[in-house]
Every structure is written in structure tokens, then in C-alpha cells.
Design a protein around this motif. Structure first.
Motif, PDB file in Angstrom:
ATOM      1  N   THR A 275       4.430   1.383  -0.854  1.00 29.50           N
ATOM      2  CA  THR A 275       4.516   2.589  -0.323  1.00 29.50           C
ATOM      3  C   THR A 275       6.053   3.692  -0.219  1.00 29.50           C
ATOM      4  O   THR A 275       6.510   2.934  -1.329  1.00 29.50           O
ATOM      5  CB  THR A 275       5.673   2.125   1.882  1.00 29.50           C
ATOM      6  OG1 THR A 275       5.597   1.220   1.850  1.00 29.50           O
ATOM      7  CG2 THR A 275       3.448   1.029   2.080  1.00 29.50           C
TER       8      THR A 275
ATOM      9  N   LEU B 193       5.343  -3.491   0.318  1.00 33.32           N
ATOM     10  CA  LEU B 193       4.057  -3.578  -0.617  1.00 33.32           C
ATOM     11  C   LEU B 193       3.104  -2.368   0.306  1.00 33.32           C
ATOM     12  O   LEU B 193       2.851  -2.558   1.724  1.00 33.32           O
ATOM     13  CB  LEU B 193       3.773  -4.952   0.658  1.00 33.32           C
ATOM     14  CG  LEU B 193       4.605  -5.582  -0.935  1.00 33.32           C
ATOM     15  CD1 LEU B 193       3.526  -7.242  -0.724  1.00 33.32           C
ATOM     16  CD2 LEU B 193       4.395  -5.816  -2.677  1.00 33.32           C
ATOM     17  N   GLY B 194       2.062  -1.864   0.204  1.00 29.30           N
ATOM     18  CA  GLY B 194       1.552  -1.094   0.655  1.00 29.30           C
ATOM     19  C   GLY B 194       0.251  -0.390   0.552  1.00 29.30           C
ATOM     20  O   GLY B 194       0.155   0.064  -0.756  1.00 29.30           O
ATOM     21  N   THR B 195       0.262   1.010   0.641  1.00 31.53           N
ATOM     22  CA  THR B 195      -0.969   1.934   0.040  1.00 31.53           C
ATOM     23  C   THR B 195       0.071   3.425   0.658  1.00 31.53           C
ATOM     24  O   THR B 195       0.642   3.066   2.060  1.00 31.53           O
ATOM     25  CB  THR B 195      -2.299   1.814  -0.022  1.00 31.53           C
ATOM     26  OG1 THR B 195      -2.269   0.888   0.225  1.00 31.53           O
ATOM     27  CG2 THR B 195      -2.531   2.907  -0.794  1.00 31.53           C
TER      28      THR B 195
ATOM     29  N   SER C 146      -0.907   7.482   0.726  1.00 35.54           N
ATOM     30  CA  SER C 146      -1.387   9.168   0.394  1.00 35.54           C
ATOM     31  C   SER C 146      -1.232   9.446  -0.701  1.00 35.54           C
ATOM     32  O   SER C 146      -1.292  10.214  -1.039  1.00 35.54           O
ATOM     33  CB  SER C 146      -2.302   9.205   1.176  1.00 35.54           C
ATOM     34  OG  SER C 146      -1.744   9.874   2.094  1.00 35.54           O
ATOM     35  N   GLU C 147      -0.036  10.015  -0.229  1.00 30.19           N
ATOM     36  CA  GLU C 147       1.080  10.227  -0.575  1.00 30.19           C
ATOM     37  C   GLU C 147       1.067  10.519  -1.937  1.00 30.19           C
ATOM     38  O   GLU C 147       1.135  11.397  -2.749  1.00 30.19           O
ATOM     39  CB  GLU C 147       2.657  10.949   0.154  1.00 30.19           C
ATOM     40  CG  GLU C 147       2.798  12.134   1.281  1.00 30.19           C
ATOM     41  CD  GLU C 147       2.065  11.584   2.572  1.00 30.19           C
ATOM     42  OE1 GLU C 147       1.446  10.065   2.727  1.00 30.19           O
ATOM     43  OE2 GLU C 147       1.648  12.343   2.977  1.00 30.19           O
TER      44      GLU C 147
ATOM     45  N   LEU D  97      -6.726  -3.913  -3.987  1.00 26.22           N
ATOM     46  CA  LEU D  97      -7.610  -4.500  -3.293  1.00 26.22           C
ATOM     47  C   LEU D  97      -7.189  -3.608  -1.707  1.00 26.22           C
ATOM     48  O   LEU D  97      -6.241  -3.085  -1.479  1.00 26.22           O
ATOM     49  CB  LEU D  97      -7.637  -5.440  -3.396  1.00 26.22           C
ATOM     50  CG  LEU D  97      -6.630  -6.360  -3.247  1.00 26.22           C
ATOM     51  CD1 LEU D  97      -5.219  -6.352  -2.385  1.00 26.22           C
ATOM     52  CD2 LEU D  97      -6.700  -7.975  -4.364  1.00 26.22           C
ATOM     53  N   GLY D  98      -8.090  -4.077  -0.930  1.00 28.87           N
ATOM     54  CA  GLY D  98      -7.690  -3.636  -0.027  1.00 28.87           C
ATOM     55  C   GLY D  98      -7.758  -1.900   0.785  1.00 28.87           C
ATOM     56  O   GLY D  98      -8.553  -1.146   0.407  1.00 28.87           O
ATOM     57  N   SER D  99      -6.377  -1.940   1.217  1.00 33.23           N
ATOM     58  CA  SER D  99      -6.055  -0.256   1.833  1.00 33.23           C
ATOM     59  C   SER D  99      -5.876   0.463   0.681  1.00 33.23           C
ATOM     60  O   SER D  99      -6.087   1.024   0.275  1.00 33.23           O
ATOM     61  CB  SER D  99      -5.078  -1.001   2.317  1.00 33.23           C
ATOM     62  OG  SER D  99      -3.689  -1.157   1.054  1.00 33.23           O
TER      63      SER D  99
ATOM     64  N   LEU E 278      -9.384   1.267  -0.382  1.00 33.51           N
ATOM     65  CA  LEU E 278      -9.907   2.420   1.268  1.00 33.51           C
ATOM     66  C   LEU E 278      -9.447   3.662   0.803  1.00 33.51           C
ATOM     67  O   LEU E 278     -10.027   4.867   1.840  1.00 33.51           O
ATOM     68  CB  LEU E 278      -9.966   1.193   2.852  1.00 33.51           C
ATOM     69  CG  LEU E 278     -10.194   0.502   2.861  1.00 33.51           C
ATOM     70  CD1 LEU E 278     -10.257  -0.684   4.560  1.00 33.51           C
ATOM     71  CD2 LEU E 278     -11.705   0.477   2.757  1.00 33.51           C
ATOM     72  N   THR E 279      -7.855   3.424   1.130  1.00 34.49           N
ATOM     73  CA  THR E 279      -7.777   4.756   1.073  1.00 34.49           C
ATOM     74  C   THR E 279      -7.720   5.715  -0.239  1.00 34.49           C
ATOM     75  O   THR E 279      -7.949   6.946   0.030  1.00 34.49           O
ATOM     76  CB  THR E 279      -5.758   4.027   0.601  1.00 34.49           C
ATOM     77  OG1 THR E 279      -4.985   3.790   1.223  1.00 34.49           O
ATOM     78  CG2 THR E 279      -4.607   5.900   0.707  1.00 34.49           C
TER      79      THR E 279
ATOM     80  N   ALA F 232     -11.004   7.274   1.007  1.00 36.11           N
ATOM     81  CA  ALA F 232     -11.120   7.616   1.849  1.00 36.11           C
ATOM     82  C   ALA F 232     -10.404   9.446   1.773  1.00 36.11           C
ATOM     83  O   ALA F 232     -10.844  10.500   2.660  1.00 36.11           O
ATOM     84  CB  ALA F 232      -9.650   7.335   3.505  1.00 36.11           C
TER      85      ALA F 232
END
Lengths: 161, 199
Positions: free
Chosen positions: A69, A74-76, A78-79, A100-102, A105-106, A109
Motif C-alpha cells: 500500500t 501489505l496490500g494493494t 491502485s495508485e 494474489l487476491g486483491s 482483483l485491483t 478492476a
């Protein structure tokens, strides 16, 4: 971290990637960019470094990491993904690989949104590390986006035992 | 008829409910997820309310499209693209009408829920948010209150299910016995829709 690649702005305007995919005069053609999206900034950066390193000593295709992030967790983000894709876009398309996961999906999207990723951006269905190496090596050889995707996808078929 | 103010009320009520229930959502996400659903949703919906105040979209479609976009950029977990897609597709389906009927909203929400199913590759019964969303849009033909109740019932009914998608699916049988956090937050979304409608 990504080496500058020769960009021949304007020479293919209106005609897309060179017909046949190679053989432009002087070898000056646009390289496919690769974006590596992981939940972890360290993983994305390390895989980018590994893939660029294994692509050899010559000019490598532009590679960018979009990990974690924006605040370093930890994460995703979009920016970060959009910025990475814009940063490696040389007009020949951008291959995005996600863990994986987000992350997956991000990217999906954002692709559905239609205006946040460069034209020709594509999510590539591939194992993260092996696919990244295959994609960057292939892109560095000047292959087009279809060939880069095919090489990354093929990494799924390499069995280890 | 439902105007932009109605949809702003819905999003604001959703943010309040997510704030109130954040600890519960995270607690549900602890045994079968990565214990961040409450904080992720809180961050996302706070950003939604802030951006709606700043940009003041003036149609129902614009309110939901902007909200969805904001969730995708701020949540940081899988619920960002999933809820973001739900709201954005619903908003796009509403077009640029200044007011929409409840029936038009129901049809648009169905488009949105189907887009979530496509994005996540899940089906009803997989112990996901879809287990609350599909019953809710089915019941929306009746009333907002019926949709709220159907979503809540759907969320509760995820408890005995085996997770087949997302991180929870790695747990196999151990995912059984826990209510799905995503279905729970989906029920909140429909509870606040009924609240905005005064039902």
C-alpha cells in the motif's frame, strides 16, 4: 531502476507495432513494459530486480514494481499500479503480473475502468516469479505483447519434479 | 423517485455503519482472513464521504460511480475492487438521469452484483459477499426492507459454509463455523440502503 529504452516517437503513429513484430530499421522499436504487483513492496521490488538481472546485460525492457500500500503496508494500491504502468509504457503495451487476491482483483478492476491504465495494458495469467522472468526476458528481446504474455503464461507448464 | 441526495444519504449511512461495526468486521476476518476487513472498509467509506462532499456529484449514477472509484483506490484489500466494482457498475447502469425509480435501482444493482461475481469468479454458496448480495437484489423487487432482511439472512447463512474463494479457502474445513466478513459488510450496505429510504 529500469534502463531507458530507445523510443522512436512518431515513427509508427497510426500503424501500431511494426508489422511482423521485428526488423525495424536499426532495431529501434518500442519495448513492452512489465509491471509487477505484489501485496509486499519488498517482494515486488525483488522480483523486478531478479527479472531484470536475468534478462542480461543489454538494454532490458522497462520493469516497475507496484508492491504494498502507499503507506508501506501489505496490500494493494491502485495508485501505485497506475503510476508503475504509466512509467513503463513505451507505446508497445504493458504486461501486468500480480500475486494474489486483491492484487489480481485491483488490476482487473482498473482494466475494467478503461482510463486508468495505458492503452494495451493487460493482466497476464502467470506464476509471479517465473512469469516475471519470462516476461522481462522476452520483452527485452523486443517481442510484442502477445509473445510476452505467451512466454509468461508458459511458465506455468514448467514442472520442477 | 430517488435523487442524488438519496444516494449521498446512503453512502453516508454506510460510512457510519462501517465505523460502528468495524471492530466486528475485523473480528470476523480474524479466524478466516487477515484481520483487516473492518479497518479497510472504514478507510474506504471515510474516503467516499470526503470525496462526495468535495466533488458534490449531482446525479445518482455519478454518486455511485465516484464512490466506487474511491473504494478501489483507498481500501487496499480485495474488498476495494469488489465493492468498488459493485458501486461503479451500478452507477454506470443508472446513467445520467437526475432521478431513478426503485425498480431502476434494483436492475442496476443486479448488474453491479453480477459484475462482482465475474470479477471475483465466485458463485452463490462459496461463502462470499455474493451470498448476501444476490438474495438482497432478488428481494429488492419487493421493498428496501425486504432486501435488508434478505441480505442479513444470507450473511448469517454463510456460517456453516465451506469457503471456496479468497484467503479463507486455504483453510478448507476450518472455514466452517464462521460468518463471512464480506457477506456481513454487504448486509450493512443493504441495511443502510433501507435506512436511507426510511424503511
Amino acid at each position: 531502476m529500469s534502463e531507458e529504452t530507445p523510443v522512436t516517437e512518431g515513427t509508427v503513429s497510426g500503424s501500431g507495432p511494426a508489422d511482423g513484430g521485428q526488423g525495424d530499421a536499426g532495431g529501434q522499436h518500442k519495448l513492452v513494459g512489465v509491471v509487477l504487483v505484489s501485496h509486499s513492496a519488498a517482494v515486488a521490488a525483488s522480483v523486478a530486480e531478479l527479472a531484470a538481472g536475468l534478462a542480461g546485460g543489454g538494454a532490458t525492457a522497462p520493469v516497475a514494481a507496484a508492491g504494498g500500500t502507499e503507506d508501506g503496508g501489505l496490500g494493494t494500491s491502485s495508485e501505485l499500479i497506475a503510476a508503475a504502468a504509466a512509467g513503463v509504457d513505451r507505446g508497445a503495451g504493458v504486461a501486468l503480473l500480480a500475486d494474489l487476491g486483491s492484487a489480481v482483483l485491483t488490476v482487473k478492476a482498473l482494466l475494467a475502468e478503461g482510463d486508468e491504465l495505458p492503452d494495451g495494458a493487460r493482466l497476464v495469467d502467470a506464476p509471479f516469479v517465473e512469469g516475471a522472468v519470462a516476461a522481462v526476458v522476452t520483452a527485452s528481446a523486443g517481442a510484442d505483447l502477445d509473445a510476452v504474455e505467451a512466454a509468461a503464461v508458459e511458465a506455468y507448464t514448467y514442472r520442477k519434479v | 423517485m430517488l435523487d442524488a441526495d438519496f444516494f449521498r444519504r446512503w453512502m453516508t449511512a454506510a460510512a457510519v455503519a462501517v465505523d460502528r461495526e468495524a471492530d466486528r468486521l475485523t473480528a470476523l476476518d480474524s479466524p478466516i482472513g487477515d484481520a483487516d476487513h473492518g479497518t479497510n472498509m472504514q478507510r474506504g467509506f471515510r474516503a467516499v464521504v470526503a470525496t462526495l462532499e468535495k466533488e458534490a456529484p449531482d446525479t445518482p449514477g455519478a454518486v455511485l460511480t465516484l464512490s466506487g472509484r474511491q473504494l478501489i483506490s483507498t481500501v487496499g484489500g480485495a474488498s476495494g475492487p469488489l465493492y468498488g466494482t459493485l458501486l461503479r457498475r451500478t452507477g454506470k447502469a443508472l446513467g445520467d438521469a437526475a432521478e431513478v425509480s426503485a425498480a431502476e435501482l434494483a436492475a442496476a444493482l443486479r448488474t453491479g452484483v453480477e459484475a462482482v461475481a465475474t470479477l471475483g469468479g465466485a458463485a452463490p454458496g462459496d461463502k462470499t459477499m455474493l451470498d448476501a448480495l444476490f438474495p438482497a437484489v432478488d428481494a429488492l423487487a419487493e421493498s428496501f426492507a425486504a432486501a435488508r432482511d434478505a441480505a442479513e439472512k444470507g450473511a448469517v447463512a454463510t456460517t456453516p459454509l465451506l469457503a471456496r474463494k479468497g484467503r479463507a479457502s486455504y483453510l478448507g474445513e476450518r472455514s466452517i463455523g464462521h460468518q463471512d466478513p464480506g457477506a456481513t459488510s454487504s448486509a450493512l450496505l443493504f441495511a443502510t440502503l433501507a435506512e436511507a429510504a426510511g424503511e
